[in-house]
Enzyme design. Sequence first.
Site, PDB file in Angstrom:
ATOM      1  N   GLU A 194      32.842  46.382   4.552  1.00 54.86           N
ATOM      2  CA  GLU A 194      33.842  46.834   3.760  1.00 54.86           C
ATOM      3  C   GLU A 194      33.544  46.537   2.209  1.00 54.86           C
ATOM      4  O   GLU A 194      34.621  46.204   1.522  1.00 54.86           O
ATOM      5  CB  GLU A 194      35.306  46.161   4.189  1.00 54.86           C
ATOM      6  CG  GLU A 194      35.706  46.726   5.601  1.00 54.86           C
ATOM      7  CD  GLU A 194      37.165  46.682   5.999  1.00 54.86           C
ATOM      8  OE1 GLU A 194      37.886  46.180   5.171  1.00 54.86           O
ATOM      9  OE2 GLU A 194      37.281  46.948   6.929  1.00 54.86           O
ATOM     10  N   GLU A 328      34.717  47.724  13.598  1.00 51.85           N
ATOM     11  CA  GLU A 328      36.107  47.211  13.752  1.00 51.85           C
ATOM     12  C   GLU A 328      36.827  48.247  14.211  1.00 51.85           C
ATOM     13  O   GLU A 328      36.952  49.372  13.468  1.00 51.85           O
ATOM     14  CB  GLU A 328      36.537  46.856  12.121  1.00 51.85           C
ATOM     15  CG  GLU A 328      35.526  45.380  11.979  1.00 51.85           C
ATOM     16  CD  GLU A 328      36.183  44.680  10.743  1.00 51.85           C
ATOM     17  OE1 GLU A 328      37.232  44.930  10.454  1.00 51.85           O
ATOM     18  OE2 GLU A 328      35.568  44.117   9.809  1.00 51.85           O
TER      19      GLU A 328
END
Length: 524
Positions: A194, A328
């Site tokens: 991220e 994820e």
Amino acid sequence: MCRSRVAFALIALTLTAPVLNAQKIVLSVDASTPGAKIDRNIFGQFAEHLGHGIYDGIWVGPDSTIPNTRGIRNDVVDALKVLKVPNVRWPGGCFADEYRWRNGIGPQRVVTLNPNWGGVVEPNTFGTNEFMDFLNQIGSEAYLSVNVGSGTPREAAEWLEYMTAPPSTTLAKERAGNGHAAPYKVAFLGIGNESWDCGGNMTPDYYLSQLKIYSRFVRNFNPAQQDQQQMLKIAVGPGGGEPRWTEWTETIMKAYQQHTWSWDINGLSMHSYTVVKWPPSYASVGFGETEYSRILKTTLDMEGLISKHSAIMDKYDPQKKVALVVDEWGGWYAPLPGSNPGFLVQQNSLRDAVLTALNLNIFARHADRVRMANIAQMINVLQAMVITDKEKMVLTPTYYVFKMYVPFQDATFVPVAFDAGTYTHGDVTLPRVDAIAARDANGKLWLEITNLDPNESVEIEANLTGISAKSAAGETLTAPKVDSVNTFEAPTGVAPKPVSARVQGSKVTLKLEPKSVTVISIEH
Ligand code: AHR
């Protein structure tokens, strides 16, 4: 248009033109037209240094009264072995972009803090050797996330040298001195996490420049991974479907199309949680049909998200060399009352079982592009497989779905066309059923069917093309309520039970309980 796309188009059609209470659903299963391989890596897991995910969940230390092997709890290992977990992503998550690997090796560990997740003490007693020992015990592969946000390429390169070099270099000798002479196998390398957010708030272009450097210099020296079994490099990808995310995918994939010999990637990560809205406010237990249907509606957005980013990837990589890695995913709900909010503790209900099946089916339908995924997270955090409390352990409904899907690992996708019908609650309309099929390495046909409707059972008639069935049987998972859970006191309230089906030539019929996940195998 392939049959799987037809099936999804039919689902979409039924959303706009509801079929009145169709109690019987007909599936056309075309076993004569095999599709892509459903990569076993889509059943991957994620274990971050977060709450009780690692400490207490996996690691109790060799001196614990909880039965363990070199500090790793035996009950958890035994449970996970059953799932044939293909890969485990570690050490994060946001944690990875602050992780210093040297803190977690050798006899003296450096004690730090975990600022992302509750600011608690991070003892670093679970480090590289312990993670690899854990993988060895459960029979899985390493998916390492290296620190791009606050680390350096040299630091990451030295970690990989420590792990993978033959015992001739000083770092490899240090590894041998710490108890592991042979090079470790690192199957997957995540370059950052991220990076558009907790991983450093980078722009796509800034991240791309980092990606090229890490891809070039973070090498795997394991002699066994030079030709066969090369380490696959996974770039940070999108976290949603909005323009900032499509721009991110465009930037990385356009650069990939023009990449030179000096850098490469094999995967693009995508993160997508089922939340409805941030911050997560839906309860993980003690909810009703409204929350059940809304969460399932939101989870089905995974289909559109994958299609959107796949289309961009197709533009720059029509041969589908780069995998879309959904590393994820899962339900993210409000923290359980009384728990540390930084520990992301939630219960796991029958709703999560249905949610799991729907997502795995979406991944399978995109098997040509989605070749890896990691549910968040493995133990005690978010949508976990296993929940522990000191010496106690309970398996969740999600665990059982992963167990039921083991036969789909590396199986060949078989197209299933069907009119899904609809289930409506309030302003939410969903397909009544979902289904996938696949053939395993022995040619056996497997069929998964989910009944989303929490009130009505469904009659399934599966018409098989390409094989004539002899018998069919399997397991079904359901429970009295949409929020039924397993607890330490009642650990098997939500667990699979045998189910049988009737077979007549090429026709298989069975009844699905409301809100159920069913997997059957068909002998032919
Ligand atoms: O899984 C919990 C967190 O969610 C991860 O650390 C991060 O990557 C994501 O935002």
